[in-house]
Enzyme design. Structure first.
Site, short mmCIF file in Angstrom:
data_model
loop_
_atom_site.label_atom_id
_atom_site.label_comp_id
_atom_site.label_asym_id
_atom_site.label_seq_id
_atom_site.Cartn_x
_atom_site.Cartn_y
_atom_site.Cartn_z
N TYR A 121 -126.92 46.89 33.21
CA TYR A 121 -128.35 46.68 33.44
C TYR A 121 -128.50 45.58 34.49
O TYR A 121 -127.86 44.53 34.39
CB TYR A 121 -128.96 46.24 32.12
CG TYR A 121 -130.40 45.81 32.10
CD1 TYR A 121 -131.43 46.75 31.96
CD2 TYR A 121 -130.75 44.46 32.14
CE1 TYR A 121 -132.76 46.34 31.89
CE2 TYR A 121 -132.07 44.05 32.07
CZ TYR A 121 -133.07 44.99 31.94
OH TYR A 121 -134.38 44.59 31.86
N HIS A 127 -138.58 40.57 25.54
CA HIS A 127 -138.61 39.27 26.18
C HIS A 127 -139.84 39.20 27.07
O HIS A 127 -140.10 40.12 27.84
CB HIS A 127 -137.34 39.05 27.00
CG HIS A 127 -136.10 39.09 26.15
ND1 HIS A 127 -134.86 39.29 26.64
CD2 HIS A 127 -135.96 38.95 24.79
CE1 HIS A 127 -133.97 39.27 25.64
NE2 HIS A 127 -134.62 39.07 24.52
C1 LIG Z 1 -131.68 35.69 31.04
C2 LIG Z 1 -130.57 34.65 31.27
C3 LIG Z 1 -129.69 34.32 30.25
N1 LIG Z 1 -128.73 33.40 30.45
C4 LIG Z 1 -127.80 33.07 29.37
C5 LIG Z 1 -128.42 32.63 28.06
C6 LIG Z 1 -127.42 33.14 27.05
O1 LIG Z 1 -126.36 32.20 26.91
C7 LIG Z 1 -126.83 34.39 27.67
C8 LIG Z 1 -127.46 35.67 27.14
O2 LIG Z 1 -128.88 35.50 27.18
P1 LIG Z 1 -129.84 36.50 26.45
O3 LIG Z 1 -129.24 36.88 25.13
O4 LIG Z 1 -131.20 35.95 26.43
O5 LIG Z 1 -129.78 37.75 27.44
P2 LIG Z 1 -130.58 39.10 27.37
O6 LIG Z 1 -130.95 39.40 25.95
O7 LIG Z 1 -129.78 40.11 28.08
O8 LIG Z 1 -131.92 38.76 28.18
C9 LIG Z 1 -132.40 39.72 29.07
O9 LIG Z 1 -133.10 40.73 28.32
C10 LIG Z 1 -133.60 41.79 29.11
C11 LIG Z 1 -134.49 42.63 28.24
C12 LIG Z 1 -134.21 41.38 30.41
O10 LIG Z 1 -134.99 42.12 31.00
C13 LIG Z 1 -133.69 40.16 31.07
O11 LIG Z 1 -134.62 39.67 32.05
C14 LIG Z 1 -133.35 39.08 30.08
O12 LIG Z 1 -134.53 38.60 29.43
O13 LIG Z 1 -127.09 34.28 29.07
C15 LIG Z 1 -128.57 32.77 31.67
O14 LIG Z 1 -127.66 31.91 31.85
N2 LIG Z 1 -129.41 33.10 32.69
C16 LIG Z 1 -130.41 34.01 32.54
O15 LIG Z 1 -131.16 34.29 33.51
#
Ligand SMILES: Cc1cn([C@H]2C[C@H](O)[C@@H](COP(=O)(O)OP(=O)(O)O[C@H]3O[C@@H](C)C(=O)[C@@H](O)[C@H]3O)O2)c(=O)[nH]c1=O
Length: 196
Positions: free
Chosen positions: A127, A62
């Site tokens: 995490y 990301h």
């Molecule tokens: C990142 C984020 C996601 N979400 C929501 C979107 C989605 O419905 C759910 C899961 O999102 P994701 O699948 O994108 O989550 P994830 O894959 O865990 O994204 C994370 O990856 C790692 C590598 C990081 O370092 C983080 O900063 C973030 O980018 O959560 C939020 O509401 N707020 C947030 O800040």
């Protein structure tokens, strides 16, 4: 607390001091003054995030327009930071860290806005990440975890991925005309050598 630079500008290792006693341990997770000094610019955190993943999960890469300070609160993960900034001398290069329970460490990794990060869970993992701006899905970017141009030695070739992460294109496709990608394609230069 000691903040160390890495070969990728904007990626810092925040070395924590774990103070053990009969109750358990205490550590400082970050100090604004130490981070500001190592970064050479002010920063602030605006949102805190916590995710839980099962063993075998990989999240990323990301690349988001906000700074992140990442940590593994329980379990152990391989943290990878890659440089997708086309103007950077380390474009395409990556650095790795083992965080969490031993043999991982309680250190944290600072990932400046614009860098890409991903992690692979050796075990079930909690995490944590503090970020410098509130979440805005419209501004998120990313690239494939398995780009041979980046060349990460992941512990498995078949991690569990989200559909979103599975659909990310390769950095080497996003920047197919970049001189480093062309040199790599023609076998003239490995990306790892860009860290030298
Ligand atoms: C990142 C984020 C996601 N979400 C929501 C979107 C989605 O419905 C759910 C899961 O999102 P994701 O699948 O994108 O989550 P994830 O894959 O865990 O994204 C994370 O990856 C790692 C590598 C990081 O370092 C983080 O900063 C973030 O980018 O959560 C939020 O509401 N707020 C947030 O800040």
């Amino acid at each position: 607390m000691k903040v160390e630079t890495t070969p990728i500008e904007g990626c810092l290792l925040v070395r924590t001091t774990v103070l053990q006693d009969e109750r358990g341990f205490f550590l400082e997770t970050y100090k604004q003054s130490a981070l500001t000094e190592a970064l050479g610019r002010p920063h602030r955190f605006a949102q805190g995030n916590h995710s839980r993943s099962r063993a075998g999960v990989l999240r990323g890469f990301h690349a988001e327009p906000w700074d992140k300070l990442v940590a593994v609160a329980s379990g152990r993960a391989l943290i990878v930071v890659a440089d997708p900034r086309p103007e950077s001398p380390t474009f395409g290069a990556h650095v790795t860290f083992e965080l969490g329970d031993a043999p991982g460490t309680r250190d944290r990794v600072f990932v400046a806005a614009g860098l890409g990060n991903a992690f692979y869970c050796h075990t079930d993992v909690d995490y944590l990440n503090d970020v410098s701006a509130e979440f805005d899905p419209a501004t998120r970017g990313g690239f494939s975890w398995s780009d041979p141009f980046i060349g990460v030695a992941w512990p498995t070739e078949e991690p569990a991925l989200s559909p979103k992460d599975m659909s990310l294109s390769r950095l080497s496709e996003q920047h197919a005309d970049h001189p480093a990608v062309i040199a790599w394609r023609e076998g003239r230069q490995s990306v790892a050598s860009r860290l030298a």
